[in-house]
Scaffold this motif. Structure first.
Motif, PDB file in Angstrom:
ATOM      1  N   GLU A 122     -12.089  28.277 -27.022  1.00 55.10           N
ATOM      2  CA  GLU A 122     -12.071  28.116 -25.724  1.00 55.10           C
ATOM      3  C   GLU A 122     -13.594  28.229 -25.205  1.00 55.10           C
ATOM      4  O   GLU A 122     -13.929  27.456 -24.345  1.00 55.10           O
ATOM      5  CB  GLU A 122     -11.378  29.028 -24.958  1.00 55.10           C
ATOM      6  CG  GLU A 122      -9.804  28.881 -25.029  1.00 55.10           C
ATOM      7  CD  GLU A 122      -9.354  27.559 -24.636  1.00 55.10           C
ATOM      8  OE1 GLU A 122      -9.912  26.858 -23.935  1.00 55.10           O
ATOM      9  OE2 GLU A 122      -8.334  27.504 -24.899  1.00 55.10           O
ATOM     10  N   ILE A 158      -5.015  25.034 -34.640  1.00 53.04           N
ATOM     11  CA  ILE A 158      -4.180  26.016 -33.989  1.00 53.04           C
ATOM     12  C   ILE A 158      -2.993  25.223 -33.298  1.00 53.04           C
ATOM     13  O   ILE A 158      -3.346  24.576 -32.585  1.00 53.04           O
ATOM     14  CB  ILE A 158      -4.786  26.916 -32.966  1.00 53.04           C
ATOM     15  CG1 ILE A 158      -6.136  27.490 -33.752  1.00 53.04           C
ATOM     16  CG2 ILE A 158      -3.833  28.246 -32.513  1.00 53.04           C
ATOM     17  CD1 ILE A 158      -6.956  28.284 -32.641  1.00 53.04           C
ATOM     18  N   ARG A 166      -0.606  28.054 -29.904  1.00 53.04           N
ATOM     19  CA  ARG A 166      -1.491  29.329 -29.798  1.00 53.04           C
ATOM     20  C   ARG A 166      -0.745  30.334 -30.537  1.00 53.04           C
ATOM     21  O   ARG A 166      -0.682  31.551 -30.305  1.00 53.04           O
ATOM     22  CB  ARG A 166      -1.398  29.809 -28.291  1.00 53.04           C
ATOM     23  CG  ARG A 166      -2.012  28.717 -27.313  1.00 53.04           C
ATOM     24  CD  ARG A 166      -2.156  28.979 -25.912  1.00 53.04           C
ATOM     25  NE  ARG A 166      -3.431  29.958 -25.670  1.00 53.04           N
ATOM     26  CZ  ARG A 166      -4.646  29.420 -25.459  1.00 53.04           C
ATOM     27  NH1 ARG A 166      -4.828  28.105 -25.679  1.00 53.04           N
ATOM     28  NH2 ARG A 166      -5.535  30.304 -25.336  1.00 53.04           N
ATOM     29  N   ALA A 178      -2.488  29.526 -36.740  1.00 53.50           N
ATOM     30  CA  ALA A 178      -3.731  28.683 -36.971  1.00 53.50           C
ATOM     31  C   ALA A 178      -3.928  28.550 -38.551  1.00 53.50           C
ATOM     32  O   ALA A 178      -3.183  29.346 -39.401  1.00 53.50           O
ATOM     33  CB  ALA A 178      -5.024  29.698 -36.638  1.00 53.50           C
ATOM     34  N   ASP A 192      -5.825  35.831 -31.744  1.00 56.37           N
ATOM     35  CA  ASP A 192      -6.409  35.729 -30.531  1.00 56.37           C
ATOM     36  C   ASP A 192      -8.091  35.491 -30.565  1.00 56.37           C
ATOM     37  O   ASP A 192      -8.668  34.818 -29.652  1.00 56.37           O
ATOM     38  CB  ASP A 192      -6.376  37.101 -29.947  1.00 56.37           C
ATOM     39  CG  ASP A 192      -4.855  37.347 -29.566  1.00 56.37           C
ATOM     40  OD1 ASP A 192      -3.872  36.456 -29.610  1.00 56.37           O
ATOM     41  OD2 ASP A 192      -4.207  38.546 -29.404  1.00 56.37           O
ATOM     42  N   LEU A 194      -8.690  31.975 -30.894  1.00 62.55           N
ATOM     43  CA  LEU A 194      -8.505  31.128 -29.744  1.00 62.55           C
ATOM     44  C   LEU A 194      -9.521  31.279 -28.804  1.00 62.55           C
ATOM     45  O   LEU A 194      -9.960  30.267 -28.306  1.00 62.55           O
ATOM     46  CB  LEU A 194      -7.204  31.708 -29.080  1.00 62.55           C
ATOM     47  CG  LEU A 194      -5.861  31.202 -29.653  1.00 62.55           C
ATOM     48  CD1 LEU A 194      -4.597  31.984 -29.163  1.00 62.55           C
ATOM     49  CD2 LEU A 194      -5.635  29.829 -29.498  1.00 62.55           C
TER      50      LEU A 194
END
Length: 336
Positions: free
Chosen positions: A244, A204, A207, A210, A237, A240
């Motif tokens: 994380e 990615i 942000r 990807a 999203d 992401l």
């Protein structure tokens, strides 16, 4: 036709060069050397004076002397650069608005399918070359298109100030040459962590874009590798958030150096002024990541018994008598 990209018009530049040759000149002097009418030579000298490239010598003779060009033209050039950057930002903003509008009306702008190892490798390179802020990686074992040693673009991106966060599958670290490549990247600024397994391969950039392969590993080798290029959307999203969540659980790979120079440990409990050598910090990161003693010994280039002795020293330093306790104390004391 007037060219607004020029700092000086051709006649002005020629007049300035001739003035430099003469060191000082009246309109008549310049007219004689340039084979121009005196009135035209006088006009050119006045233009140079107005642009800060010449000054009139005191006296009745109207003699002009050249001034250095970097001061006069440097400010003009700086203003043009600032204007160009403003224009570039405006184009980027308009382009993003266009893409956002297109995505709302056409799913083809949301997801693009990339077919073939070569095409996928090119997209991964483009992704890094265009990145301005951050690259996120899920690096699984047996890369599809680009192994770590082949990724020459990362070094340039790190030099530009792009942040790299990479999570490596444990199996990848055990492949020949991969750990050395990761160590070099970490020393260049990459933030690296490891997990026993990762759900997907993923890259990615900023942000906003990807790349994610579409074919499961058990179907690899049947046809060309296929990946999705995913732009800003709820799907991105979700990817992401996936990254994380795994980043928070992953174990840092500490390869700060190979010199063995001790580095301070944050004091906690009864640790006091004890220090942890970089080689021990590396050993600890591999141990917490779940590597067996044999694999750790192979990566460090030492015997298995040496690994066991160093782990015993770390347990003594942490005030525990089990390896589980060592992993727990390493986390509490922020040794990694």
């Amino acid at each position: 036709m007037y060219d607004d990209s020029r700092l000086l018009e051709p006649g002005e530049e020629r007049a300035y060069r001739l003035l430099l040759r003469l060191s000082a000149a009246s309109p008549a002097d310049l007219a004689g050397l340039a084979a121009l009418p005196e009135a035209e030579a006088a006009k050119l000298l006045e233009v140079l004076r107005d642009k800060g490239l010449a000054v009139t010598r005191p006296g009745p003779d109207r003699v002009f002397e050249p001034l250095p060009p970097d001061v006069a033209l440097g400010n003009t050039l700086l203003r043009r650069q600032e204007s160009l950057e403003t224009a570039r930002q405006a184009v980027a903003a308009l382009t993003e608005e266009y893409r956002a509008s297109a995505r709302r009306h056409n799913a083809d702008h949301l997801v693009e399918v990339v077919v073939g190892a070569g095409a996928l490798r090119d997209r991964l390179r483009d992704l890094q070359n265009s990145a301005r802020e951050e690259i996120l990686w899920f690096c699984r074992a047996n890369p599809l298109a680009m192994s770590g040693p082949e990724n020459a673009e990362e070094s340039g991106a790190l030099t530009r100030g792009v942040r790299y966060r990479a999570i490596y599958e444990r199996g990848l670290l055990e492949m020949p040459g991969e750990l050395e490549s990761i160590a070099e990247s970490v020393r260049s600024g990459e933030e690296a962590r490891t997990l026993p397994a990762l759900p997907v391969r993923l890259a990615i950039a900023d942000r906003s874009t990807a790349v994610c392969p579409l074919v499961p590993d058990d179907h690899q080798g049947i046809g060309e590798p296929t990946a999705a290029l995913i732009r800003r959307s709820e799907l991105l999203d979700a990817l992401l958030a996936l990254f994380e969540s795994h980043w928070d659980r992953a174990t840092p790979i500490r390869l700060d150096g190979d010199s063995g120079t001790p580095a301070p440990i944050s004091s906690y409990g009864d640790v006091g002024d004890d220090v942890l050598a970089e080689s021990e910090r590396f050993l600890l990161s591999l141990f917490v990541a779940g590597f067996p003693d044999k694999s750790i010994a192979s990566q460090l280039g030492v015997s298995r018994r040496t690994v066991q002795r160093r782990l015993e020293r770390l347990m003594l330093l942490a005030g525990v008598d089990t390896r589980t306790g060592l992993a727990f104390q390493a986390a509490r004391r922020a040794w990694l």
